[in-house]
Design an enzyme around this catalytic site. Structure first.
Site, PDB file in Angstrom:
ATOM      1  N   GLY A 106      -0.801  -3.974  -2.026  1.00  0.00           N
ATOM      2  CA  GLY A 106       0.465  -4.480  -1.492  1.00  0.00           C
ATOM      3  C   GLY A 106       0.501  -5.986  -1.340  1.00  0.00           C
ATOM      4  O   GLY A 106      -0.523  -6.636  -1.160  1.00  0.00           O
ATOM      5  N   ARG A 170      -1.596  -0.686  -7.868  1.00  0.00           N
ATOM      6  CA  ARG A 170      -2.441   0.109  -6.987  1.00  0.00           C
ATOM      7  C   ARG A 170      -3.474   0.951  -7.740  1.00  0.00           C
ATOM      8  O   ARG A 170      -4.136   1.801  -7.167  1.00  0.00           O
ATOM      9  CB  ARG A 170      -1.576   1.001  -6.088  1.00  0.00           C
ATOM     10  CG  ARG A 170      -0.724   0.210  -5.112  1.00  0.00           C
ATOM     11  CD  ARG A 170      -0.091   1.092  -4.045  1.00  0.00           C
ATOM     12  NE  ARG A 170       0.773   0.309  -3.177  1.00  0.00           N
ATOM     13  CZ  ARG A 170       0.342  -0.388  -2.115  1.00  0.00           C
ATOM     14  NH1 ARG A 170      -0.924  -0.358  -1.772  1.00  0.00           N
ATOM     15  NH2 ARG A 170       1.192  -1.095  -1.375  1.00  0.00           N
ATOM     16  N   ASP A 201     -10.286  -1.339   0.175  1.00  0.00           N
ATOM     17  CA  ASP A 201     -10.602  -0.538  -1.011  1.00  0.00           C
ATOM     18  C   ASP A 201     -10.849  -1.413  -2.239  1.00  0.00           C
ATOM     19  O   ASP A 201     -11.793  -1.186  -2.996  1.00  0.00           O
ATOM     20  CB  ASP A 201      -9.449   0.432  -1.328  1.00  0.00           C
ATOM     21  CG  ASP A 201      -9.603   1.742  -0.569  1.00  0.00           C
ATOM     22  OD1 ASP A 201     -10.635   1.919   0.116  1.00  0.00           O
ATOM     23  OD2 ASP A 201      -8.684   2.567  -0.645  1.00  0.00           O
ATOM     24  N   LYS A 227      -7.408  -9.809   1.499  1.00  0.00           N
ATOM     25  CA  LYS A 227      -5.949  -9.792   1.531  1.00  0.00           C
ATOM     26  C   LYS A 227      -5.429  -8.548   2.204  1.00  0.00           C
ATOM     27  O   LYS A 227      -5.855  -7.457   1.839  1.00  0.00           O
ATOM     28  CB  LYS A 227      -5.409  -9.811   0.102  1.00  0.00           C
ATOM     29  CG  LYS A 227      -3.924  -9.613  -0.029  1.00  0.00           C
ATOM     30  CD  LYS A 227      -3.543  -8.481  -0.978  1.00  0.00           C
ATOM     31  CE  LYS A 227      -3.926  -7.127  -0.430  1.00  0.00           C
ATOM     32  NZ  LYS A 227      -3.347  -5.992  -1.147  1.00  0.00           N
ATOM     33  N   THR A 228      -4.591  -8.646   3.181  1.00  0.00           N
ATOM     34  CA  THR A 228      -3.755  -7.563   3.693  1.00  0.00           C
ATOM     35  C   THR A 228      -3.004  -8.026   4.920  1.00  0.00           C
ATOM     36  O   THR A 228      -3.593  -8.593   5.835  1.00  0.00           O
ATOM     37  CB  THR A 228      -4.536  -6.281   4.033  1.00  0.00           C
ATOM     38  OG1 THR A 228      -3.669  -5.428   4.802  1.00  0.00           O
ATOM     39  CG2 THR A 228      -5.780  -6.537   4.871  1.00  0.00           C
ATOM     40  N   ASP A 230      -1.904  -6.101   7.001  1.00  0.00           N
ATOM     41  CA  ASP A 230      -2.242  -5.160   8.064  1.00  0.00           C
ATOM     42  C   ASP A 230      -3.341  -5.680   8.984  1.00  0.00           C
ATOM     43  O   ASP A 230      -3.521  -5.171  10.088  1.00  0.00           O
ATOM     44  CB  ASP A 230      -2.691  -3.820   7.466  1.00  0.00           C
ATOM     45  CG  ASP A 230      -1.641  -3.235   6.537  1.00  0.00           C
ATOM     46  OD1 ASP A 230      -0.469  -3.657   6.631  1.00  0.00           O
ATOM     47  OD2 ASP A 230      -1.985  -2.365   5.724  1.00  0.00           O
TER      48      ASP A 230
END
Lengths: 568, 568
Positions: A106, A170, A201, A227-228, A230
């Site tokens: 994402g 993805r 992941d 990276k994220t 979240d």
């Protein structure tokens, strides 16, 4: 093509760049976008002059070191690396490198700056090198779909949001066949290195790829980047993942606006669901930035084994108390992953999946007898719309689509029902009107904050330096983030040192464990110490829109500062 | 109480102001909020030195002047007023005034600055005057609920969003009894003047109040101020309503982010519904700022008498064409009031209201035979969830709640159905995945832009000057808005000159006609000339977050500049 006029009559003065694969043309930029392209990025001082790479002590694993050692026989135990100033540059700058870069998963604000950082590093320190951007995520590696990145190509993406320079995907490189495809691409392009920009992941995958290339005696080395939005990929050496800072500030701007609206109108409870997958970091950070009346933290719900009824009662209790104080309005934050944290909901969904797969569902409702007692009670407690969602919305495998459940609307309906009950009992005299919001896509591709812009640029430089230094299986690590950019530390952390082994589908798999909200961590503890006051008094803070200029433009998010021990 | 630490470790240095009625305390401000409090507001030069008020020629009405003359025997025909520089101030500055101010209707960024403007005007030009803030909207006038505004009280609200300084309300002063209550309050407080900050209805009401006070020989004069994010209160003399600029920029920031996400991900169509009530000004302005693939303008739908099927087909046609170009993503803007513009939907709803009021609805669906043919077809065309919403969601009078219909979700479902059909016919080969958004409450209470901050402050100063000059029944008018603030013109426009007569519930009522999007107007024409290119190419612009500093911070919205003829 003449440059267009903008709102205030200024002509955009942006170097005309060729349209990229996805059609971004700098000539149709807003003024803020244009000003961001021109924004000069500071660099950690170690990256501005000569440095050498110094290895630390041998590393282990986050858990199950024997298992990790087996899975990564070549890479396990390798030391982390740190860039330190040196008299002369010890890296060979006459060597022309061929490097690939890929965006995985994402979007997160700042991805383009990682790529700019790698590119600029190569331009400065390894002249004549080539940077390939693999298109559409890891699939681009497997299919050898790439673009050669040039100054002109990269230019319009500097400090811009989104991943559209080369797009993301993805797919995963997992099967032996897929590893083979990756090898073929590496050989075909003669890659010296590959930078994988992704979440937990993807970084695990990057390490497997690094191990595999090493096994196959390929020269291709692999470096990961955290990276994220979240915020669930972090550890001591990698204090934060990029994108979290920007996304939280965008959501907090919206929440602050809604708070002022709630207080002005005096008649709505706004239930705001926030992106962030399983972890509640975004929700917690937004709470610290805005001081809502109620914040549900999924990890706390799970740790205390709360039921949906418990959560509803907590919300309704606050609403009742506020009503007695004359406040029939408020703001409530809910993490996207809440449902996943409630054990009884998981149980119900498992049973429903089973029943729907094997039995017929009669209109009369006899099928419900197959539910366990607790699940039946929960099912009957749910609003009808949610019951229907559970019965109807299935994924291709026939499973309930938990992510599609609009938790914010569900909680509004459950609060309504409970408040009606209390009203009849005489325990509540207010008026309740809920408004639902979901903030997600609005924050993943915003223009990166100054922090994310600089952080990503440094991550990219670090990746370039590590590859030039012959390193592999490391994740780009930039530290000392509470200090000015000049003082940031730069290095790489052994990816295997972040890993544990998990059993998935009967197989042992290496995983970088998701960093969940820690209930003993400083951010949660600060929140917990203040939430009672926030619940009943109105301590709303409106962070306002992200600023790129002036003294307020370099503030860093609370979570990071609290975790670094810089903020009390 | 010691000031709290903020994210970057700075201590907030804001004058400690007393908590207001609604609990706003400047000590818990964000850094951006704090910096805005300290932001110095420029004033039109005419307000910075001596001026006199010059009357223009006699005025008429927007329509039906005889009718307006009958409804406003005292005020009809009065000239507009203009402030012009003069050698000495002709207004009596020794007179202490008692002025009331009220916020009416929905929030719009900048309301606090109008109040600050009135207050500062009185402080500067009529020392010793008193400003009362009526609490909770017009009901505060009727119940004589007010607060005396002081420097300390107003301080934390300077340049801040929201209406929470004195809050707003939607009550109207309509009946003879209510007018009597207003008179009593005016007499009790000895009001010299009242400033009504509101939209079209509230300003009509302000004029009725002005007429009534004049009839009753009260000294209380009434001045209106143009407020609404919807942008539908404007005319030649009042080029824009405040709040529109800020709200559009907040929505456009989010839309821009979603666009970059759509382009990066490459797999979603984002359907974005935007606030704005009946008028599509916000949607049009956001389109001009961001260049979406599809924009539905309600006024065009009505003018062309389009059906819901027409609208769906238009959307689906673009989706199919884009798919052929390889783009299976996009962004679509939909005005909140779309449903209200579709004649066949109105007809269906009227029939449903009738049937549901008088007949029983059988499960078998025999009741549908009572629908006219066209309505039945439309009903069957609607997705099931919308059918249910139409049948179930009723207001207390038993009417369908049109505003609650989530048009963006409805259009997604209808596009899905139509695309499935075309797929089977072989006319569409793409994948369609819709994501819905509604941007509304997020924009009403944001921190006002520099434009709205200055515009509102000038409107407040103008209102103060007009009241001091003995004017009544005017709306505060600030013009020449494309020029720097110093060159803005300041005056007041006769409210009766904006009015027409409408028959409502069998009675003749004065109304300020809502300014809808004009299909021959410059903003729509510019949009119409570009939309085909936007549909198929990707011309997305990401305006980014509102900036308060630097060269980009003073840009004005496109709609205003186009209507002023300043932008081509």
């Amino acid at each position: 093509m003449s440059p267009p006029l903008l709102a205030n009559g200024n002509i955009i003065d942006v170097k005309q760049a060729s349209a990229s694969a996805t059609g971004r043309v700098a000539s149709v930029y807003s003024e803020v976008q244009t000003s961001r392209i021109e924004h000069e990025l500071p660099l950690p001082s170690v990256l501005r002059s000569s440095f050498k790479i110094v290895d630390g002590p041998a590393s282990s694993a986050a858990g199950n070191p024997d298992g990790i050692a087996k899975l990564f026989p070549n890479l396990f135990g390798q030391p982390s690396a740190m860039l330190v100033p040196s008299e002369s540059n010890t890296l060979r700058s006459d060597q022309k490198l061929k490097i690939g870069v890929v965006l995985s998963g994402g979007q997160a604000p700042g991805g383009h700056n990682v790529i700019s950082g790698i590119f600029d590093y190569l331009q400065e320190r390894a002249k004549g090198s080539t940077l390939y951007g693999f298109k559409g995520g890891p699939a681009g590696i497997m299919k050898c779909k790439y673009v050669e990145l040039s100054t002109d190509y990269i230019y319009p993406y500097r400090n811009q949001g989104g991943f559209d320079m080369i797009c993301s995907g993805r797919d995963k490189i997992e099967t032996p066949e897929q590893f083979k495809q990756a090898e073929e691409t590496a050989l075909k392009l003669g890659l010296d290195g590959l930078v994988v920009i992704g979440g937990d992941d993807s970084n695990t995958n990057a390490c497997l790829l690094a191990e595999n290339f090493r096994v196959k005696n390929l020269k291709t080395r692999v470096i990961g980047c955290p990276k994220t939005i979240d915020g669930d990929l972090k550890c001591k050496e990698v204090p934060t993942s990029f994108g979290f800072d920007t996304a939280c500030k965008i959501y907090a701007e919206m929440i602050g606006n809604v708070m002022v609206d709630a207080r002005s109108t005096g008649k709505y409870y706004h239930f705001v669901r926030l992106m962030g997958r399983a972890a509640s970091h975004i929700t917690l950070e937004c709470a610290l930035q805005t001081h809502p009346n109620i914040t549900i933290i999924g990890e706390e719900v799970a740790a205390k084994k709360l039921t949906l009824k418990n959560v509803t009662d907590y919300i309704v209790d606050v609403i009742c108390k506020r009503s007695e104080l004359g406040f029939n309005y408020g703001v409530i934050l809910i993490p996207e992953g809440l449902i996943d944290f409630i054990p009884e909901v998981q149980q119900l969904i498992a049973e429903l999946n089973e029943i729907l797969a094997h039995d017929t569902v009669d209109e009369g409702g006899l099928w419900k007898k197959k539910l366990a007692n607790q699940s039946l009670q929960l099912f009957e407690f749910l609003p009808q719309a949610i019951q229907e969602q559970l019965m109807l919305e299935r994924d291709p495998h026939g499973n309930v689509q938990v992510a599609k459940i609009e938790t914010e609307k569900m909680l509004i309906q459950m609060a309504e029902t409970e408040l009606e009950k209390r009203k009849q009992e005489g325990a509540y005299k207010g008026q309740f009107r809920g408004q639902s919001h979901f903030f997600g896509y609005e924050g993943r591709c915003g223009l990166p904050t100054n922090f994310d812009s600089s952080y990503c640029y440094a991550l990219g430089f670090a990746a370039g330096a590590l590859l030039q230094g012959g390193k592999t299986g490391l994740i780009s690590s930039v530290g000392n983030l509470a200090a000015p950019v000049e003082e940031w530390t730069v290095g790489g952390t052994a990816l295997t040192s972040l890993m544990d082994v998990e059993r998935r589908h009967g197989k042992f798999k290496p995983v970088i464990k998701k960093a969940m909200v820690e209930l003993e961590g400083a951010p949660f503890e600060k929140f917990a110490s203040m939430r009672e006051e926030w619940a009943l008094k109105n301590c709303y803070i409106s962070p306002g829109p992200i600023q790129f200029h002036g003294p307020v433009s370099n503030a860093v998010n609370h979570t990071l500062l609290l975790e670094l021990g810089v903020q009390a």
